[in-house]
Write a protein that holds these residues in place. Structure first.
Motif, mmCIF file in Angstrom:
data_model
loop_
_atom_site.group_PDB
_atom_site.id
_atom_site.type_symbol
_atom_site.label_atom_id
_atom_site.label_comp_id
_atom_site.label_asym_id
_atom_site.label_seq_id
_atom_site.Cartn_x
_atom_site.Cartn_y
_atom_site.Cartn_z
ATOM 1 N N HIS A 65 0.829 -1.260 -0.192
ATOM 2 C CA HIS A 65 0.104 0.020 0.046
ATOM 3 C C HIS A 65 0.926 1.254 0.103
ATOM 4 C CE1 HIS A 65 -2.720 3.200 1.449
ATOM 5 N NE2 HIS A 65 -3.887 2.466 0.791
ATOM 6 N N TYR A 67 1.168 3.921 1.647
ATOM 7 C CA TYR A 67 1.322 4.485 3.075
ATOM 8 C C TYR A 67 2.612 3.636 3.832
ATOM 9 C CZ TYR A 67 -3.098 6.946 3.137
ATOM 10 O OH TYR A 67 -4.182 7.629 2.584
ATOM 11 N N ASP A 81 -3.599 1.714 -4.021
ATOM 12 C CA ASP A 81 -4.127 2.101 -2.960
ATOM 13 C C ASP A 81 -5.361 0.860 -2.785
ATOM 14 O OD1 ASP A 81 -6.253 2.052 -5.004
ATOM 15 O OD2 ASP A 81 -6.803 4.028 -4.784
ATOM 16 N N SER A 82 -6.114 0.925 -1.757
ATOM 17 C CA SER A 82 -6.901 -0.230 -1.275
ATOM 18 C C SER A 82 -7.663 -0.992 -2.452
ATOM 19 C CB SER A 82 -8.032 0.262 -0.041
ATOM 20 O OG SER A 82 -7.397 1.123 0.658
ATOM 21 N N PHE A 105 -6.927 -5.304 7.377
ATOM 22 C CA PHE A 105 -8.158 -5.536 6.914
ATOM 23 C C PHE A 105 -8.019 -5.808 5.169
ATOM 24 C CE2 PHE A 105 -7.775 -0.867 6.546
ATOM 25 C CZ PHE A 105 -7.844 -0.611 5.151
ATOM 26 N N MET A 106 -7.006 -5.163 4.850
ATOM 27 C CA MET A 106 -6.433 -5.432 3.205
ATOM 28 C C MET A 106 -6.024 -6.796 3.087
ATOM 29 S SD MET A 106 -4.102 -1.959 2.812
ATOM 30 C CE MET A 106 -5.002 -0.458 3.107
ATOM 31 N N TYR A 160 -16.885 0.797 4.217
ATOM 32 C CA TYR A 160 -15.860 1.227 3.764
ATOM 33 C C TYR A 160 -14.860 0.028 3.549
ATOM 34 C CZ TYR A 160 -11.777 4.560 3.026
ATOM 35 O OH TYR A 160 -10.704 5.253 2.711
ATOM 36 N N ASN A 162 -12.072 -0.002 4.712
ATOM 37 C CA ASN A 162 -11.341 -0.134 6.074
ATOM 38 C C ASN A 162 -12.211 -0.834 7.057
ATOM 39 O OD1 ASN A 162 -10.117 1.552 4.041
ATOM 40 N ND2 ASN A 162 -9.105 2.772 5.819
ATOM 41 N N SER A 181 -12.054 4.640 -1.158
ATOM 42 C CA SER A 181 -12.013 6.158 -1.474
ATOM 43 C C SER A 181 -11.939 6.438 -2.899
ATOM 44 C CB SER A 181 -11.108 6.674 -0.718
ATOM 45 O OG SER A 181 -9.827 6.090 -1.133
ATOM 46 N N HIS A 253 -5.957 10.761 9.189
ATOM 47 C CA HIS A 253 -6.504 11.965 8.458
ATOM 48 C C HIS A 253 -7.645 12.976 9.271
ATOM 49 C CE1 HIS A 253 -5.468 9.160 5.200
ATOM 50 N NE2 HIS A 253 -5.045 10.148 4.544
ATOM 51 N N HIS A 276 -7.189 13.768 1.171
ATOM 52 C CA HIS A 276 -7.959 12.477 1.078
ATOM 53 C C HIS A 276 -9.217 12.705 1.904
ATOM 54 C CE1 HIS A 276 -8.757 8.224 1.978
ATOM 55 N NE2 HIS A 276 -7.709 7.808 1.087
ATOM 56 N N GLU A 278 -10.993 11.028 3.554
ATOM 57 C CA GLU A 278 -11.017 10.613 4.980
ATOM 58 C C GLU A 278 -10.731 11.991 5.958
ATOM 59 O OE1 GLU A 278 -8.411 7.446 6.024
ATOM 60 O OE2 GLU A 278 -9.151 6.162 4.331
ATOM 61 N N SER A 292 -8.871 9.591 -3.465
ATOM 62 C CA SER A 292 -7.882 8.438 -2.919
ATOM 63 C C SER A 292 -6.444 8.556 -2.979
ATOM 64 C CB SER A 292 -8.371 7.243 -3.664
ATOM 65 O OG SER A 292 -7.869 7.165 -4.927
ATOM 66 N N THR A 293 -5.836 7.641 -2.572
ATOM 67 C CA THR A 293 -4.357 7.948 -2.538
ATOM 68 C C THR A 293 -3.651 7.594 -4.055
ATOM 69 O OG1 THR A 293 -4.188 5.507 -2.055
ATOM 70 C CG2 THR A 293 -3.440 7.125 -0.301
ATOM 71 N N MET A 343 0.338 1.168 9.904
ATOM 72 C CA MET A 343 1.146 0.822 8.740
ATOM 73 C C MET A 343 2.626 0.574 8.762
ATOM 74 S SD MET A 343 -0.478 0.853 5.556
ATOM 75 C CE MET A 343 -2.308 1.151 5.002
HETATM 76 P P1 13P Z 1 -6.984 4.309 0.083
HETATM 77 O O1 13P Z 1 -6.143 3.401 -0.093
HETATM 78 O O2 13P Z 1 -8.373 3.888 -0.682
HETATM 79 O O3 13P Z 1 -6.761 5.720 -0.511
HETATM 80 O O4 13P Z 1 -7.310 4.319 1.700
HETATM 81 C C1 13P Z 1 -6.571 5.199 2.464
HETATM 82 C C2 13P Z 1 -6.322 4.386 3.747
HETATM 83 O O5 13P Z 1 -6.354 5.025 4.770
HETATM 84 C C3 13P Z 1 -5.981 3.007 3.605
HETATM 85 O O6 13P Z 1 -5.841 2.521 4.877
#
Ligand code: 13P
Ligand code: SF4
Length: 388
Positions: A65, A67, A81-82, A105-106, A160, A162, A181, A253, A276, A278, A292-293, A343
């Motif tokens: 991811h 992050y 991104d997710s 969760f991912m 979501y 997440n 997102s 966020h 973002h 969030e 989104s990211t 992360m």
């Molecule tokens: P995205 O990867 O969907 O942008 O979400 C950001 C996030 O907070 C993932 O934990």
């Protein structure tokens, strides 16, 4: 940067990871102990990760991811991104092992969407998500029952990405859906046409920021606080609402404030604010762009040389964008905010540990969602993939 390895490798926290995965899921026995990895130097860690990946070859795919920290993301075969990572997990069935550099969760979603022969590994089981932990299944079930008792029947549950797998399964069982997102707008569009009301969890801010894009007035988006009876609302308010938003937020966020936007604009005239969704509604409305990211990465990549950007998202990604685009000025929206701590738990030490165990035929930290939960969570994830 100094890294507290005890923190990174600990598994005693109360995150999603600790609750829904076994402390150490092993196959093969005789696991290499993590302690052997804690004092290795940066260069040795790097070289041994490269070597382990070479030995595993096409049997392995490492997903990262955006992050993730630099010393981990540099080993990812695919970054995203997710949403992108979930889609890849549903499409790439050749690798036997999916090592997920991201949060719990991912990895659960990857396990649900991957083929039966694939094994998903999270290098540190304590890499959870505080937002996902804010919606527990029993709380969501209680809320749903209370709303139904009020006679609210035409209501679409949307979670979501997440969120834990059992929350996704809750949605799957009720014709609901997952969104990220990247695709919240088309998913809300679909859901608002299907049912009179949406019940969105666990991110209050993403829900509100998406609802306003459909012209839904703020007073028709009520917040459900799971600690209170009727979520802290009157029956009339709930009956009138168009969207019911779970009281949950991202601890990263959620820290960006409207004053940060004002301060950055005063400090750097002409700067663009990119955040973002969030982030809080008050921050998003003051920004120039939100997404989104993946959207953030694309926007900066395509921006004119010499342009200035204050970005409201996770620190590792913002720092990476600043380094990748030296012809543009890229800075974090709030100078004093930190990275996503969970992360950050995925470190080269536990990545190497999981890979070298795989080389020796041992699977450590496998993420495996039980069959019934996976079946219904997949219904809501597949629906997302079909609609977006
Ligand atoms: P995205 O990867 O969907 O942008 O979400 C950001 C996030 O907070 C993932 O934990
Ligand atoms: Fe969870 Fe926020 Fe971290 Fe994403 S950035 S994993 S939403 S706490």
């Amino acid at each position: 940067m100094t890294v507290d390895l005890k923190t990174i490798h600990g598994t005693g926290q109360s995150g999603t990871a600790a609750m829904s995965a076994p402390a150490t899921a092993l196959e093969g026995g005789g696991v290499k102990p993590i302690e052997d990895y804690l004092n290795l130097g940066e260069a040795e860690l790097y070289d041994r990760i490269v070597d382990a990946k070479r030995k595993l070859g096409r049997r392995l795919v490492v997903l990262g991811h955006h992050y993730q920290r630099d010393d981990v993301i540099c080993h990812a075969d695919i970054t995203g991104d997710s949403f992108k990572l979930a889609r890849l997990a549903s499409e790439r069935h050749e690798a036997e092992y999916i090592v997920f550099c991201g949060v719990h969760f991912m990895a659960e979603s990857a396990d649900i969407l991957s083929a039966d022969h694939q094994r998903v590994i999270l290098p540190d089981l304590a890499a959870g998500c505080s937002m996902a932990d804010m919606a527990q299944l029993e709380q969501v079930e209680t809320a749903w029952e209370q709303l139904q008792e009020l006679g609210i029947n035409s209501m679409m549950p949307i979670t979501y990405m997440n969120s834990a797998a059992n929350i996704k399964a809750f949605c799957g069982r009720r014709d609901g859906v997952v969104c990220t997102s990247s695709n919240a707008v088309p998913l809300f569009d679909w859901a608002l046409r299907e049912r009179e009301k949406l019940f969105f969890f666990p991110d209050e801010h993403l829900g509100r920021n998406t609802g306003v894009k459909f012209g839904i007035p703020l007073d028709q988006m009520v917040v459900w606080d799971p600690r209170l009876d009727l979520g802290g609302n009157t029956p009339e308010k709930l009956i009138d609402a168009r969207i019911i938003l779970w009281r949950g937020f991202c601890s990263v966020h959620g820290r960006f404030l409207p004053r940060h936007v004002d301060e950055r604009r005063a400090e750097y005239p002409g700067i663009k604010i990119l955040v973002h969704p969030e982030c809080r509604y008050e921050v998003v409305t003051k920004s120039d762009l939100n997404g989104s990211t993946e959207f953030i990465i694309k926007t900066i990549a395509e921006a004119e040389a010499g342009s200035k950007w204050a970005v409201g998202t996770e620190l590792n990604l913002v720092n990476r964008l600043a380094k990748r685009h030296p012809d543009k000025f890229v800075t974090l929206l709030a100078p004093d905010l930190c990275m996503c701590a969970t992360m950050f738990r995925i470190a080269p030490e536990n990545l190497l540990w999981s890979l070298e165990n795989l080389v020796e035929g041992r699977i450590v930290n496998r993420i495996e969602v039980d069959e019934d939960t996976a079946k219904w969570a997949r219904v809501s994830l597949d629906r997302m993939l079909a609609i977006q």
